[in-house]
Each structure stands twice: as structure tokens, then as C-alpha cells.
Design an enzyme around this catalytic site. Structure first.
Site, PDB file in Angstrom:
ATOM      1  CE  LYS A  22      35.961  36.788  49.873  1.00  0.00           C
ATOM      2  NZ  LYS A  22      36.180  37.896  48.923  1.00  0.00           N
ATOM      3  CG  ASN A  23      38.653  35.801  46.878  1.00  0.00           C
ATOM      4  OD1 ASN A  23      37.537  36.270  47.138  1.00  0.00           O
ATOM      5  ND2 ASN A  23      39.752  36.234  47.455  1.00  0.00           N
ATOM      6  CB  CYS A 120      38.070  48.148  47.617  1.00  0.00           C
ATOM      7  SG  CYS A 120      38.018  46.887  48.853  1.00  0.00           S
ATOM      8  NE  ARG A 125      40.395  45.451  45.125  1.00  0.00           N
ATOM      9  CZ  ARG A 125      39.748  44.511  45.824  1.00  0.00           C
ATOM     10  NH1 ARG A 125      39.044  44.838  46.863  1.00  0.00           N
ATOM     11  NH2 ARG A 125      39.807  43.250  45.430  1.00  0.00           N
ATOM     12  CG  ASP A 308      43.461  38.407  50.098  1.00  0.00           C
ATOM     13  OD1 ASP A 308      42.795  37.693  49.324  1.00  0.00           O
ATOM     14  OD2 ASP A 308      43.640  39.622  49.911  1.00  0.00           O
ATOM     15  NE  ARG A 400      32.342  41.961  51.004  1.00  0.00           N
ATOM     16  CZ  ARG A 400      32.991  42.766  50.187  1.00  0.00           C
ATOM     17  NH1 ARG A 400      33.375  43.952  50.622  1.00  0.00           N
ATOM     18  NH2 ARG A 400      33.270  42.413  48.955  1.00  0.00           N
TER      19      ARG A 400
HETATM   20  C1  EPZ Z   1      41.393  39.513  44.120  1.00  0.00           C
HETATM   21  O1  EPZ Z   1      41.090  40.885  43.985  1.00  0.00           O
HETATM   22  C2  EPZ Z   1      40.784  39.085  45.439  1.00  0.00           C
HETATM   23  N1  EPZ Z   1      39.336  39.299  45.379  1.00  0.00           N
HETATM   24  C3  EPZ Z   1      41.381  39.902  46.582  1.00  0.00           C
HETATM   25  O2  EPZ Z   1      40.879  39.360  47.792  1.00  0.00           O
HETATM   26  C4  EPZ Z   1      42.890  39.704  46.581  1.00  0.00           C
HETATM   27  O3  EPZ Z   1      43.465  40.548  47.571  1.00  0.00           O
HETATM   28  C5  EPZ Z   1      43.469  40.071  45.214  1.00  0.00           C
HETATM   29  O4  EPZ Z   1      42.810  39.308  44.183  1.00  0.00           O
HETATM   30  C6  EPZ Z   1      44.964  39.791  45.121  1.00  0.00           C
HETATM   31  O5  EPZ Z   1      45.185  38.426  45.371  1.00  0.00           O
HETATM   32  C7  EPZ Z   1      38.588  38.393  44.724  1.00  0.00           C
HETATM   33  O6  EPZ Z   1      39.092  37.433  44.167  1.00  0.00           O
HETATM   34  C8  EPZ Z   1      37.109  38.633  44.733  1.00  0.00           C
HETATM   35  P1  EPZ Z   1      43.938  42.035  41.511  1.00  0.00           P
HETATM   36  P2  EPZ Z   1      41.352  41.617  42.548  1.00  0.00           P
HETATM   37  O7  EPZ Z   1      43.229  42.402  40.263  1.00  0.00           O
HETATM   38  O8  EPZ Z   1      41.148  40.630  41.474  1.00  0.00           O
HETATM   39  C9  EPZ Z   1      45.920  46.144  40.272  1.00  0.00           C
HETATM   40  C10 EPZ Z   1      39.796  39.352  49.835  1.00  0.00           C
HETATM   41  O9  EPZ Z   1      40.166  39.789  50.935  1.00  0.00           O
HETATM   42  N2  EPZ Z   1      45.017  46.136  39.126  1.00  0.00           N
HETATM   43  O10 EPZ Z   1      44.759  40.792  41.549  1.00  0.00           O
HETATM   44  O11 EPZ Z   1      40.571  42.861  42.531  1.00  0.00           O
HETATM   45  C11 EPZ Z   1      45.201  46.320  41.590  1.00  0.00           C
HETATM   46  O12 EPZ Z   1      44.961  47.685  41.838  1.00  0.00           O
HETATM   47  C12 EPZ Z   1      40.018  40.180  48.603  1.00  0.00           C
HETATM   48  O13 EPZ Z   1      39.274  38.228  49.653  1.00  0.00           O
HETATM   49  C13 EPZ Z   1      45.158  47.103  38.133  1.00  0.00           C
HETATM   50  O14 EPZ Z   1      46.013  47.971  38.227  1.00  0.00           O
HETATM   51  O15 EPZ Z   1      42.894  41.954  42.697  1.00  0.00           O
HETATM   52  C14 EPZ Z   1      46.161  45.712  42.568  1.00  0.00           C
HETATM   53  O16 EPZ Z   1      47.154  46.659  42.870  1.00  0.00           O
HETATM   54  C15 EPZ Z   1      40.609  41.546  48.925  1.00  0.00           C
HETATM   55  N3  EPZ Z   1      44.332  47.079  37.062  1.00  0.00           N
HETATM   56  C16 EPZ Z   1      46.800  44.576  41.764  1.00  0.00           C
HETATM   57  O17 EPZ Z   1      46.523  44.860  40.398  1.00  0.00           O
HETATM   58  C17 EPZ Z   1      43.360  46.106  36.919  1.00  0.00           C
HETATM   59  O18 EPZ Z   1      42.641  46.132  35.899  1.00  0.00           O
HETATM   60  C18 EPZ Z   1      46.230  43.197  42.072  1.00  0.00           C
HETATM   61  O19 EPZ Z   1      44.820  43.284  41.991  1.00  0.00           O
HETATM   62  C19 EPZ Z   1      43.231  45.132  37.928  1.00  0.00           C
HETATM   63  C20 EPZ Z   1      44.069  45.151  39.018  1.00  0.00           C
END
Ligand code: EPZ
Length: 453
Positions: A22-23, A120, A125, A308, A400
Site C-alpha cells: 500500500k505504502n 493521525c 505527523r 508498522d 484501509r
Molecule cells: C509512512 O508514514 C507510512 N505511511 C507509515 O505507515 C509508516 O509508519 C511511516 O512511513 C514510517 O515508516 C505511508 O507510507 C502512507 P514518516 P510517514 O514521515 O511518511 C516525523 C501504515 O500503517 N516527521 O517516515 O507519514 C514523523 O512525525 C502507516 O501503513 C517530521 O517530523 O512517516 C515521525 O515521527 C502508519 N516531519 C517520523 O518523522 C516531517 O515532515 C517518521 O515519519 C515528516 C515526518
């Protein structure tokens, strides 16, 4: 809303085919609209987030066609007729990954306006790193009334060092930079398999991206993309979820159509916990014949242990022979499921970003509520391992990201069905009937809105 009713206690046995990631698909669908020729995407997971995303790109003018209406795993997309660069509809507000449309449209049209999803259930996020990347390419970015707007006279390559390893920011900046003039270097990037998959798809369309899967990605922007045909990688998290299901029920399950390399951290942990693991090409077999051993888990960016997967492992550790800890280092609020597992007899407490788990001999069925996609999957695993019947509410979260979840579980001998039962007493009545009946129960006639699945 629908619920899963699950009668636990039987070991899961057999084969299950894993769907597309999905991701990865979400980033690839966003990239697809950057092409004015028709691209074909295969092994698309047929899950709600994907359907919502396809509706969103259709709503701004993209061509979206299933060559075979019966097969929603193959889709053809062409971005030639997109006229509207502002996406604000109920589709878009439902999924987080809608923000990939910002990077895609900024790269192609040098402007974008996209509604931002709400917070979320697993944390705040933020998207500051996404914005930092767009600005480094010469775009101005502002947020107004829940919409994020970006615009650039000229999008030119830049140097970005991410403050946080972010999957979303890595993919989003890569999308925009793939059509910027000149060279972009992004450091401290995410290395997840789905980041690599999106980069490979972009390169198939004619992008010039090197280093995906390492700490540094280098992109030479191009002017136009060409037709491509891409098969999405298998979903490592769905694969891990079914491995945990087998482990928690002391089953013997072979997951098929997977890439074992993407599962290394998950398989290593399961072996530490005493599972027998056999890899064979694109299949992995897991067998658990005795009580699992405790261990410690710390979620990290890939190739570390994936965040995840922490809730699904917590269920296995709740049944292990001893004490374990699960430290969540990526998101600040990803332990809501522990309260639900406690209702089922688990012994766990959360202090800060660490869950301390004391294994118990067994769990017992209860009415529990899913708070997010992976927490919901964890509660289903708990129900399958528990004595008695469990009702999981709010299963829309699970739908989802998991395709045909209940069917795949029934294919492994699990006892689960999806019913839409509005009131609590009815749910309890169905649970009691399921407890003593040998077959799947029928929902109450007067309220049957969907056939029992
Ligand atoms: C992706 O989310 C996935 N979603 C998430 O999967 C997954 O948990 C996550 O990556 C980590 O692997 C999709 O791909 C659609 P991040 P994403 O940006 O991209 C911080 C699922 O269950 N951050 O890697 O939103 C953030 O707060 C979902 O399938 C910032 O601070 O995650 C977090 O602490 C849940 N500033 C960390 O980075 C930013 O601009 C990692 O988040 C962006 C992120």
C-alpha cells in the site's frame, strides 16, 4: 459500522498470498499523474486507501482505467488531461498520503494546492520536512485554511539534508525534484523498500534518480516522462502481520509472493522468539510449536525494525514466556492498542514511549476497538489467539490497508467474519452464539445490511 467477530483458539495453517505494498502504491499513483502518456501499474492492492486515492486523481482530470473491471490489481493512468491543480475533496482529506500529490503537481505543473488530512491516531505527523524540501527547490509554500499551497517560477535542483528520516518527505521531495531543472541531492533519507520502488517507477518513466535505498539520493531533473509498466513490490507489513498471526496461534503458515530481503528485521525477531523460519524463493514458511520466548523491540527507520509491525509483535510478546519491552522510537502515540489488549487479559503497561509486557498463558475474547490500521490488525491477531470470541470494532481502519483480510484469514482456518451490528447487546448475543456454534453465525435479519462475509 462493521465489526469483525473472531472465535480464537485454532492454529492458523496453510498458504496465504501477500498483496502489493500500500505504502509503495500511494507514492507510485502520485508519480503516475506526472506522465502525459499511459502508464500501467500492476499488483496494486485493492484496499480503501488506494480506491480513495484513485478517486482523488480522477477528480482532477487524470484518466484512471481498470483494463479488466473484474481485476482491480491492474490500473492504467494518464495525467495528460489534468486541468485542476487544486485538490480539496472528501476523498483527499481521508488519507495522509494525499500529500504526495503536492510533490507530483509541483514537479509537473510548478504549482499545487492540496487539502491536508487531519492528525493521525499515532502522532502529530508534521510535514515540515516536506516543506523544507520544496523550498530548497525554489518553491514558496504556505498553509491556509487547511490547504497547503506550493508554487515556483522555476523549480531548480537543490541540496536538502533531512532533519528527520521521513518516508513521506523522501518520496515527496523525490517526486518534485524529478522534474526540477538541474541536480538535487537529498541526504539522511528513508531507505524503506517502498522508497526504492517509487524511485524505480520514476526511472522507468524516464527520471534520473540514483541512490534510493541508501542514505543519499541524487536526482537529475528531466522535462517529460514516458509510458511505463510497473509491478508494485509485495507488502512487507502485510507479510509481517500474517507471520505474527501464525506465531500467536502456534500455527504453520507459508506466505507467498514476498521478497524475504524486505522482511529481514521481522524474520530475525521471530527467530529470536523461537519461531522456525524457512525461506524458499518468494515464499517464507513459519512454524511455531511451543510457547514464544520474550525479547526486546525498538522501532527504527529501515533497515531497523519497522514501526508498522510493533503492535502485531506486542500481541505475540503478550503470550511469550517472560517479560519483554517494545520501544516506539518513530511515533509518539502508537500504544493505544495496549488498553484494548489489557481487556483481553494481557499484562502490559506503557511508560513514555516504551511498553513493558509480561507474558500471560492465554488471552480471552472481549469487545475491543481499533484505533488505527496496525493496531486493528493486532487486535485481530489477539482475537485469533484468544480463548472465546472477540468483537473488533472500527474495522474501517483495517480495511484501509489489508486486502480481503477476513477471507485470507479464513483461508488459513481462522474463524472470523465481518458483520455490521449496530447495538452492543446484539454484538454480545452474536458473540455468545458464536462461542457455542460450530459454524459462522448469521447476522440479525432485520438489521442485515451486508451479507455475513
Ligand atoms: C509512512 O508514514 C507510512 N505511511 C507509515 O505507515 C509508516 O509508519 C511511516 O512511513 C514510517 O515508516 C505511508 O507510507 C502512507 P514518516 P510517514 O514521515 O511518511 C516525523 C501504515 O500503517 N516527521 O517516515 O507519514 C514523523 O512525525 C502507516 O501503513 C517530521 O517530523 O512517516 C515521525 O515521527 C502508519 N516531519 C517520523 O518523522 C516531517 O515532515 C517518521 O515519519 C515528516 C515526518
Amino acid at each position: 459500522m462493521e465489526q469483525y467477530f473472531i472465535k480464537g483458539g485454532s492454529p492458523l495453517v496453510g498458504n496465504v498470498e501477500i498483496s502489493g505494498a500500500k505504502n509503495s502504491a500511494l507514492g507510485i499513483l502520485a508519480a503516475a499523474i506526472m506522465c502525459d502518456e499511459t502508464v500501467t501499474i500492476r499488483n496494486l492492492p485493492d484496499v480503501n486507501d488506494i480506491r480513495v486515492f484513485l478517486n482523488a486523481i480522477k477528480s482532477i482530470g487524470a484518466m484512471v482505467v481498470y483494463p479488466d473491471p473484474e481485476n482491480r490489481h491492474v490500473v492504467k493512468i494518464n495525467g495528460r488531461n489534468i486541468r485542476n491543480h487544486k485538490v480539496d475533496n472528501e476523498y483527499i482529506r481521508k488519507i495522509r498520503a494525499s500529500y504526495y500529490l503536492i510533490g507530483a503537481m509541483l514537479g509537473k505543473y510548478k504549482e499545487a494546492g492540496v487539502a491536508l488530512p487531519g492528525g493521525c491516531n499515532i502522532g502529530v505527523r508534521p510535514i515540515d520536512q516536506h516543506q523544507k524540501g520544496f523550498k530548497a527547490l525554489g518553491a514558496e509554500v504556505h498553509i491556509d485554511k487547511g490547504m497547503i499551497y506550493t508554487k515556483a517560477e522555476h523549480l531548480t535542483g537543490g541540496y536538502i539534508y533531512l532533519d528527520v528520516v521521513s518516508v513521506g518527505a523522501t518520496i515527496n521531495i523525490m517526486l518534485a525534484a524529478s522534474m526540477a531543472e538541474g541536480t538535487t541531492v537529498i541526504e539522511n533519507v528513508a531507505k524503506e523498500p517502498h522508497v526504492v520502488d517509487v524511485a524505480q517507477f520514476l526511472n522507468q518513466m524516464g527520471a534520473d534518480i540514483k541512490g534510493a535505498g541508501t542514505d543519499r539520493i541524487k536526482i537529475n531533473g528531466v522535462k517529460k516522462f514516458k509510458a511505463a509498466d510497473h509491478e508494485i513490490i509485495p507488502d512487507q507489513i502485510e507479510a509481517g502481520t500474517f507471520l505474527c498471526m501464525a506465531a500467536a496461534t502456534r500455527g504453520d503458515v507459508t506466505i507467498t509472493h514476498v521478497i524475504p530481503k524486505h522482511l529481514e528485521s521481522i524474520l530475525a525477531k521471530l527467530k529470536e522468539m523461537g519461531a522456525e523460519i524457512h525461506e524458499n524463493g518468494d515464499e517464507v514458511r513459519i512454524a511455531v510449536t511451543k510457547r514464544l520466548k520474550p525479547t526486546t523491540i525498538k522501532t527504527m527507520p529501515h533497515p531497523g525494525f519497522p514501526t508498522d509491525m510493533q503492535s502485531q509483535f506486542a500481541v505475540c510478546l503478550a503470550l511469550a514466556d517472560g517479560s519483554s519491552t517494545v520501544a516506539e522510537k518513530i511515533f509518539e502515540n502508537r500504544f493505544k492498542y495496549t488498553d484494548e489488549l489489557t481487556k483481553m487479559g494481557a499484562s502490559m503497561k506503557v511508560e513514555g514511549t516504551t511498553a513493558f509486557i509480561s507474558g500471560v498463558d492465554h488471552l480471552t475474547g472481549a469487545i475491543v476497538t481499533a484505533s488505527d490500521l496496525r493496531a486493528g490488525a493486532a487486535l485481530v491477531i489477539a482475537g485469533l489467539s484468544a480463548e472465546g470470541v472477540t468483537c473488533v470494532e472500527e474495522i474501517q481502519y483495517i480495511q484501509r490497508g489489508y486486502e480481503n483480510f477476513a477471507e485470507k484469514i479464513r483461508g488459513l482456518g481462522g474463524y472470523i467474519q465481518k458483520i455490521d451490528v449496530e447495538d452492543l447487546f446484539e454484538r454480545e448475543r452474536i458473540m455468545r452464539r458464536m462461542e457455542f456454534s460450530g459454524s459462522l453465525v448469521q447476522p440479525p435479519m432485520e438489521r442485515r445490511r451486508i451479507p455475513a462475509e
